[in-house]
Enzyme design. Sequence first.
Site, PDB file in Angstrom:
ATOM      1  CE1 TYR A  62     -18.693   2.755  79.456  1.00 41.79           C
ATOM      2  CE2 TYR A  62     -17.675   1.658  77.477  1.00 41.79           C
ATOM      3  CZ  TYR A  62     -18.342   2.829  78.157  1.00 41.79           C
ATOM      4  OH  TYR A  62     -18.503   4.187  77.452  1.00 41.79           O
ATOM      5  N   GLY A  63     -18.007  -3.048  82.349  1.00 46.93           N
ATOM      6  CA  GLY A  63     -17.604  -4.606  82.276  1.00 46.93           C
ATOM      7  C   GLY A  63     -18.976  -5.422  83.094  1.00 46.93           C
TER       8      GLY A  63
ATOM      9  CG  ASP B  72     -10.853   2.602  79.380  1.00 40.46           C
ATOM     10  OD1 ASP B  72     -11.415   1.311  79.249  1.00 40.46           O
ATOM     11  OD2 ASP B  72     -10.401   2.953  80.795  1.00 40.46           O
ATOM     12  CB  SER B  73     -15.134   2.768  81.184  1.00 39.51           C
ATOM     13  OG  SER B  73     -14.091   1.935  81.884  1.00 39.51           O
TER      14      SER B  73
ATOM     15  CB  CYS C 282      -9.492  -5.141  82.253  1.00 43.22           C
ATOM     16  SG  CYS C 282     -10.122  -3.814  82.580  1.00 43.22           S
ATOM     17  CB  THR C 283      -6.901  -0.696  79.278  1.00 44.42           C
ATOM     18  OG1 THR C 283      -8.687  -0.228  79.456  1.00 44.42           O
ATOM     19  CG2 THR C 283      -6.884  -1.311  78.015  1.00 44.42           C
ATOM     20  CG  HIS C 284      -9.386   0.005  84.511  1.00 45.29           C
ATOM     21  ND1 HIS C 284     -10.191  -0.077  83.314  1.00 45.29           N
ATOM     22  CD2 HIS C 284      -9.647   1.152  85.376  1.00 45.29           C
ATOM     23  CE1 HIS C 284     -11.135   1.193  83.453  1.00 45.29           C
ATOM     24  NE2 HIS C 284     -10.622   1.920  84.610  1.00 45.29           N
TER      25      HIS C 284
ATOM     26  CB  CYS D  14     -12.238   0.045  76.202  1.00 45.31           C
ATOM     27  SG  CYS D  14     -13.820  -0.795  77.411  1.00 45.31           S
ATOM     28  CG  ASN D  15      -9.154  -5.474  76.885  1.00 44.19           C
ATOM     29  OD1 ASN D  15      -8.418  -6.359  75.960  1.00 44.19           O
ATOM     30  ND2 ASN D  15      -8.442  -4.730  77.659  1.00 44.19           N
ATOM     31  CB  THR D  16     -15.484  -3.859  78.082  1.00 40.70           C
ATOM     32  OG1 THR D  16     -14.739  -4.481  79.360  1.00 40.70           O
ATOM     33  CG2 THR D  16     -17.016  -4.649  78.252  1.00 40.70           C
TER      34      THR D  16
HETATM   35  N1  DGL Z   1     -10.968  -0.749  80.901  1.00 44.54           N
HETATM   36  C1  DGL Z   1     -11.839  -1.359  80.265  1.00 44.54           C
HETATM   37  C2  DGL Z   1     -11.458  -2.563  79.829  1.00 44.54           C
HETATM   38  O1  DGL Z   1     -10.580  -2.811  79.163  1.00 44.54           O
HETATM   39  C3  DGL Z   1     -13.448  -1.158  80.823  1.00 44.54           C
HETATM   40  C4  DGL Z   1     -13.448  -1.529  82.128  1.00 44.54           C
HETATM   41  C5  DGL Z   1     -14.846  -1.090  82.960  1.00 44.54           C
HETATM   42  O2  DGL Z   1     -15.482  -0.079  82.774  1.00 44.54           O
HETATM   43  O3  DGL Z   1     -15.434  -2.263  83.230  1.00 44.54           O
HETATM   44  O4  DGL Z   1     -12.358  -3.697  79.543  1.00 44.54           O
END
Ligand code: DGL
Length: 300
Positions: A67-68, A35-36, A207-209, A98-100
């Site tokens: 990343y987003g 992930d990021s 988003c996994t966060h 990471c979804n992105t």
């Molecule tokens: N946790 C990541 C996701 O699921 C990336 C978040 C990011 O860095 O913007 O998209």
Amino acid sequence: MVRNTSEVGGVSGNRFGSSDRFITGQSSAPIGLFDSGVGGLTVLRELYRQLPHESVIYFGDTARLPYGTRSPAQILEYVREILTWMVQQGVKMVIMACNTSSALALEAVQSEFDIPILGLILPGSRAAVQQGRRIGVIATPATAASHAYRHAILEADPTAQVWEVGCPEFVPLIEHNRVNDPYTAAIAQEYLEPLIQQRIDTLIYGCTHYPYLAPILRQILPSTVTLVDPAVSVVAAAAQELDLLALKNVRPPLPTRFYVSGSPLTFSGLAAQWLGCTPVVEQVAVSTLTALSASQVPTL
Ligand code: DGL
């Protein structure tokens, strides 16, 4: 980069081909998760629950997060670098936590690397249509703009309705340890308002966060809304795939190895809150990732 131009098919909800497509490693090899930042730890926790016998290598690209808000080309480049590094570490499978990355890069890299690579979008979408028809997705701006969730949900159920909201402030707030800040609740209210107006019955953490925000989101959303965490279904798909490829680990698992491109100390401090133990974290410099990736000669 190891290239393979064979057709990709559909196995266990993920677009990889038949098992003989892969140069399969040993079953005792680790699974790679990336992930990021700390978001992927929500997937790691799920992996510990469903696949407790697997060893894991976790990478957080903290020097380059978020990343987003980056371009699709940039995200694809980062993902290629991380995968090249992970293959060098000897992983038998990668779960993009990471979804992105899943939204912007999965399709491209699945045909470039000879290991199974799983993303969150299809498993998450399929899980959501089991729950409802009025589906909200909260995600990073890049994921929302890609409409990857909209496409996957409508493929799974053409009668569903989908609303995607980009939430640019969530990841920086979480990475700066501001989950309990009143500002986070206020911004969450703002992001969720249009979805509440649409009377959604289901909300995907795109988003996994975001599962870290569950207590806040729960307070804002009507109690009738079901929250869907794609981590649950991607790990279930990984378990199925390991079975299919006869790659389930049968030995005692090794302790998880954590790597970041930014500060190991910052990551371990934040990760400790979510994992319940302080991980030992090593650094892999961005220059190492870029040099490694550049040295790969594609074999087409
Ligand atoms: N946790 C990541 C996701 O699921 C990336 C978040 C990011 O860095 O913007 O998209």
